[in-house]
Design an enzyme around this catalytic site. Structure first.
Site, mmCIF file in Angstrom:
data_model
loop_
_atom_site.group_PDB
_atom_site.id
_atom_site.type_symbol
_atom_site.label_atom_id
_atom_site.label_comp_id
_atom_site.label_asym_id
_atom_site.label_seq_id
_atom_site.Cartn_x
_atom_site.Cartn_y
_atom_site.Cartn_z
ATOM 1 N N CYS A 114 5.514 34.511 -26.055
ATOM 2 C CA CYS A 114 6.562 35.179 -25.296
ATOM 3 C C CYS A 114 7.917 34.831 -25.892
ATOM 4 O O CYS A 114 8.152 33.677 -26.264
ATOM 5 C CB CYS A 114 6.483 34.713 -23.841
ATOM 6 S SG CYS A 114 7.700 35.451 -22.756
ATOM 7 N N HIS A 157 1.386 42.059 -19.646
ATOM 8 C CA HIS A 157 2.280 40.913 -19.881
ATOM 9 C C HIS A 157 3.697 41.254 -19.417
ATOM 10 O O HIS A 157 4.347 40.459 -18.736
ATOM 11 C CB HIS A 157 2.258 40.558 -21.378
ATOM 12 C CG HIS A 157 3.161 39.434 -21.776
ATOM 13 N ND1 HIS A 157 2.683 38.228 -22.251
ATOM 14 C CD2 HIS A 157 4.519 39.319 -21.791
ATOM 15 C CE1 HIS A 157 3.712 37.429 -22.527
ATOM 16 N NE2 HIS A 157 4.838 38.070 -22.262
ATOM 17 N N GLU A 158 4.167 42.456 -19.781
ATOM 18 C CA GLU A 158 5.536 42.855 -19.414
ATOM 19 C C GLU A 158 5.660 43.137 -17.916
ATOM 20 O O GLU A 158 6.670 42.791 -17.297
ATOM 21 C CB GLU A 158 5.991 44.054 -20.245
ATOM 22 C CG GLU A 158 6.037 43.797 -21.746
ATOM 23 C CD GLU A 158 6.727 42.507 -22.144
ATOM 24 O OE1 GLU A 158 7.744 42.140 -21.522
ATOM 25 O OE2 GLU A 158 6.252 41.841 -23.083
ATOM 26 N N HIS A 161 6.228 40.072 -16.084
ATOM 27 C CA HIS A 161 7.631 39.617 -16.107
ATOM 28 C C HIS A 161 8.448 40.208 -14.961
ATOM 29 O O HIS A 161 9.271 39.512 -14.370
ATOM 30 C CB HIS A 161 8.310 39.979 -17.428
ATOM 31 C CG HIS A 161 8.114 38.976 -18.509
ATOM 32 N ND1 HIS A 161 8.426 37.638 -18.365
ATOM 33 C CD2 HIS A 161 7.638 39.116 -19.770
ATOM 34 C CE1 HIS A 161 8.143 37.004 -19.494
ATOM 35 N NE2 HIS A 161 7.660 37.875 -20.364
#
EC number: 3.5.1.88
Length: 187
Positions: A114, A157-158, A161
């Site tokens: 990341c 993954h995004e 966030h």
């Protein structure tokens, strides 16, 4: 132009907050932010620009990583085929939502990294192999796409966030390389 100095690092509370929905139609400010995020990813994958601008390579970026708590993600995934210059996925997603996912799980054999994490965090990050995602594009048009394998991993993954989740939250604390039976490992 976004550079590494704009990216906040783990420990910043914005990375642990649930980001705010983006108003639709997309404002010029949010459209420009998305464009700048995508440009950062493209520059980070260009060896000349990456060296010149001192960028770490990335395939995804979320607005919270820029200390902006908005539900905006950019992804730029290069093609697996070295002959093909066209990326397999390159877009900005506003208010992305995972509508459904496969039972089949997957992880990257080398683990995940990341731009907001400056240390190596070993371990498998288990995610869904296939996802269906809805989102708005820069023009405010709604889309629904099905993604699988690496593209699905990057988008999850995004999306994590914008929900205040870091990739290492998914790693088994007792045994980082433990996997349930049936999880696909992508090398």
């Amino acid at each position: 132009m976004i550079t590494m100095k704009d990216i906040i690092r783990e420990g910043n509370p914005t990375l642990r907050a649930v980001a705010e929905e983006v108003p639709v139609p997309i404002t010029e400010e949010d459209r420009q932010l998305g464009e700048d995020m995508l440009t950062f990813l493209k520059n980070s994958q260009d060896p000349v620009k990456a060296e010149e601008l001192q960028l770490r390579g990335g395939v995804g970026l979320a607005a919270p990583q820029l200390d902006i708590s908005k539900r905006i993600i950019a992804v730029h995934v290069p093609s697996n085929d070295p002959e093909n210059e066209t990326p397999s996925l390159s877009t900005v997603m506003y208010n992305p939502k995972i509508l459904s996912h496969s039972v089949q799980d997957v992880c990257l054999g080398e683990g995940e990294g990341c731009l907001s994490v400056d240390r190596d965090v070993p371990g498998y990050v288990v995610r869904h192999n296939k996802i269906t995602v809805s989102y708005f594009d820069m023009a405010g048009e709604k889309h629904k796409v099905r993604l699988k394998n690496y593209e699905a991993i990057v988008v999850q993954h995004e999306i994590d966030h914008i929900n205040g989740i870091m990739f290492y939250d998914h790693i088994n604390k007792e045994n980082p390389f433990a996997l349930k039976e049936g999880v696909l490992v992508i090398e």
